[in-house]
Design a protein around this motif. Structure first.
Motif, PDB file in Angstrom:
ATOM      1  N   ALA A  93     -17.071  18.125  -6.917  1.00 18.62           N
ATOM      2  CA  ALA A  93     -15.927  17.571  -6.181  1.00 18.62           C
ATOM      3  C   ALA A  93     -14.713  18.461  -6.366  1.00 18.62           C
ATOM      4  CB  ALA A  93     -15.619  16.162  -6.669  1.00 18.62           C
ATOM      5  N   LEU A  94     -13.911  18.563  -5.322  1.00 18.09           N
ATOM      6  CA  LEU A  94     -12.640  19.290  -5.367  1.00 18.09           C
ATOM      7  C   LEU A  94     -11.570  18.323  -4.862  1.00 18.09           C
ATOM      8  CD1 LEU A  94     -10.668  21.639  -5.489  1.00 18.09           C
ATOM      9  CD2 LEU A  94     -11.722  22.589  -3.448  1.00 18.09           C
ATOM     10  N   ILE A  95     -10.753  17.844  -5.784  1.00 23.07           N
ATOM     11  CA  ILE A  95      -9.767  16.817  -5.461  1.00 23.07           C
ATOM     12  C   ILE A  95      -8.383  17.455  -5.454  1.00 23.07           C
ATOM     13  CG2 ILE A  95      -8.796  14.580  -6.145  1.00 23.07           C
ATOM     14  CD1 ILE A  95     -11.844  14.545  -5.458  1.00 23.07           C
ATOM     15  N   VAL A  96      -7.685  17.304  -4.336  1.00 22.34           N
ATOM     16  CA  VAL A  96      -6.319  17.815  -4.232  1.00 22.34           C
ATOM     17  C   VAL A  96      -5.385  16.602  -4.215  1.00 22.34           C
ATOM     18  CG1 VAL A  96      -4.741  19.285  -2.951  1.00 22.34           C
ATOM     19  CG2 VAL A  96      -7.202  19.788  -2.915  1.00 22.34           C
ATOM     20  N   GLU A  97      -4.548  16.508  -5.242  1.00 27.17           N
ATOM     21  CA  GLU A  97      -3.742  15.301  -5.426  1.00 27.17           C
ATOM     22  C   GLU A  97      -2.437  15.353  -4.639  1.00 27.17           C
ATOM     23  OE1 GLU A  97      -3.375  15.282  -9.667  1.00 27.17           O
ATOM     24  OE2 GLU A  97      -5.245  14.140  -9.909  1.00 27.17           O
TER      25      GLU A  97
END
Ligand code: C2O
Ligand code: CU
Length: 459
Positions: free
Chosen positions: A144-148
């Protein structure tokens, strides 16, 4: 610590000044090592499952960055075959897109590659291999690549839910027959073991707590129909991009590669469970089940509001747009007569001998010339006809598109569209990211068997 005397220091500083400056230093870069690993996949009653994963795990390490931050990772290839990483859904520099033979050379065994890019949009994205994907992704090379968001909505838990579909043997090992023409010509390599991995690995929540669930369908070929029980709320983003108007989170249909962010309040009471279920014609399967450990404050929560919009251009009109139709053909029961593969006209039989069974505008596999060439700022419309007996999940690299709905309005921003058999759908976007971008079916068996083309955005 090294204690250099001043004179030595000056001498070494002078020497350093003579050396060409390295363009980038990666001393602190985190590594994603593609390698073999073993994980407890099914339960402790089964042997560990041998997988290929980033840093030996599956999913690979979750990457979390703030919107606008750089992502720097060194891919180290410890597999016996080449690999690359694609950063799915990120509007990225073309050179970092990870498509072997298109944006970079494949990364050979025992070599590495430095990925370095900005994450312009907040949301839920993922990364995965883009080489021999029917095998490499099926074996576990994804994360997963989560951009906050800088102002993320307040929740009690922010949970990534990676949903996969594994084809395992009786002793919990991955079926190594990745390239079956029967799978490739039908709905793909469907598994026999569905698994949702929650990060963080929560096992209990409280009634009334608010959760953000970031669903990512990483399945090789399976469309996931997911339902939430004991939780109520809204879908707030699709494929990373916020919805202007959140919609009630009921049945979520996610084709391979698609994502959905939902914000839910736990309604299940102590003694009950909050569950994520897979819905099919047979009995539902519980993919995750959270115990309820008491009650959080009943104080009324604010209504679930839309997430802040991303800085991405959206369609306002289709005036002056270039239109390039896409006709999908082939597969079992598709009646395909012939197609072009590697520049040669072939009968269906010859195509199958080459492992090809699907065509896009009559061509199987990546064509030499792009489906379309668009200039920066130009709008491209792609009316798509799925003239086959199966559903397809078409994914555009480097851009999010919008569906042109029958009433002329535009749907939400997406990077992957699930198109049912015999369905006609149209997508459009305004080119804002120069480069060569592949556009393919994310049912990896279909992609391997021909469903891939590309769009050129000129600067
Ligand atoms: Cu997630 Cu070209 O793919
Ligand atoms: Cu497909």
């Amino acid at each position: 610590m090294l204690n250099l005397k001043r004179r030595q220091f000056l001498a070494s500083a002078a020497a350093a000044a003579l050396l060409p400056k390295p363009a980038l230093t990666f001393e602190t870069t985190e590594v994603l090592e593609a390698r073999e690993g073993a994980v407890s996949m099914v339960s402790s009653d089964y042997p560990d499952t041998k997988i290929w994963g980033y840093n030996g795990g599956v999913p690979g390490p979750e990457i979390r960055v703030q919107q606008g931050a750089r992502v720097q990772r060194r891919l180290v290839n410890s597999l016996d075959e080449p690999t690359t990483i694609h950063w799915h859904g990120i509007r990225i520099d073309n050179a970092m897109d990870g498509v072997p033979g298109v944006t970079q050379e494949a990364v050979q065994p025992n070599t590495s590659f430095e990925y370095d890019f900005e994450a312009p949009d907040a949301g839920t994205y993922w990364y995965h291999s883009h080489f021999n994907t029917t095998e490499q992704i099926s074996r576990g090379l994804y994360g997963a690549l989560i951009v906050e968001e800088p102002n993320a909505p307040e929740v009690d838990h922010d949970i990534t839910v990676v949903v996969d579909d594994w084809r395992l043997s009786q002793d919990a090992q991955i079926d190594p027959d990745f390239n079956q023409i029967h799978d490739w010509s039908h709905a793909g390599r469907l598994g026999n073991f569905l698994k949702a991995t929650l990060t963080p690995a929560l096992t209990e929540v409280k009634q009334n707590q608010r959760l953000r669930l970031r669903f990512i369908c990483v399945a090789t070929d399976r469309v996931m129909n997911l339902a939430m029980l004991g939780m109520e709320g809204m879908v707030v983003a699709l494929d990373g991009m916020p919805l202007d108007t959140p919609t009630p989170a009921e049945l979520l249909t996610l084709g391979p590669a698609q994502r959905a962010d939902v914000i839910v309040d736990v309604t299940a009471a102590q003694g009950e469970k909050a569950m994520i279920g897979f819905i099919s014609r047979e009995d539902p399967i519980a993919l995750a089940s959270l115990d309820i450990s008491g009650q959080a404050s009943l104080a009324r929560r604010p209504e679930i509001a839309p997430l802040p919009a991303n800085p991405i251009q959206r369609l306002t009109s289709l005036e002056g747009a270039q239109t390039v139709p896409l006709n999908m053909e082939g597969g079992a029961m598709g009646g395909l007569q012939s197609g072009i593969y590697k520049g040669q006209q072939m009968t269906t039989e010859e195509l199958v001998q080459n492992g090809q069974i699907w065509t896009l505008n009559g061509v199987a596999g990546l064509p030499e010339t792009p489906l379309a060439t668009v200039a920066l700022g130009e709008t491209l419309r792609i009316p798509i006809l799925n003239n086959t007996a199966f559903a397809h999940a078409m994914h555009m690299h480097g851009a999010h598109f919008q569906e042109v709905l029958p009433d002329g309005s535009f749907g939400p921003l997406r990077d992957t569209i699930l198109i049912e058999r015999q369905e006609a759908r149209e997508i459009a976007f305004t080119a804002s990211n120069p480069g060569d971008w592949v556009f393919h079916c994310h049912m990896l068996s279909h992609q391997a068997a021909g469903m891939i083309t590309w769009v050129k955005v000129t600067s």
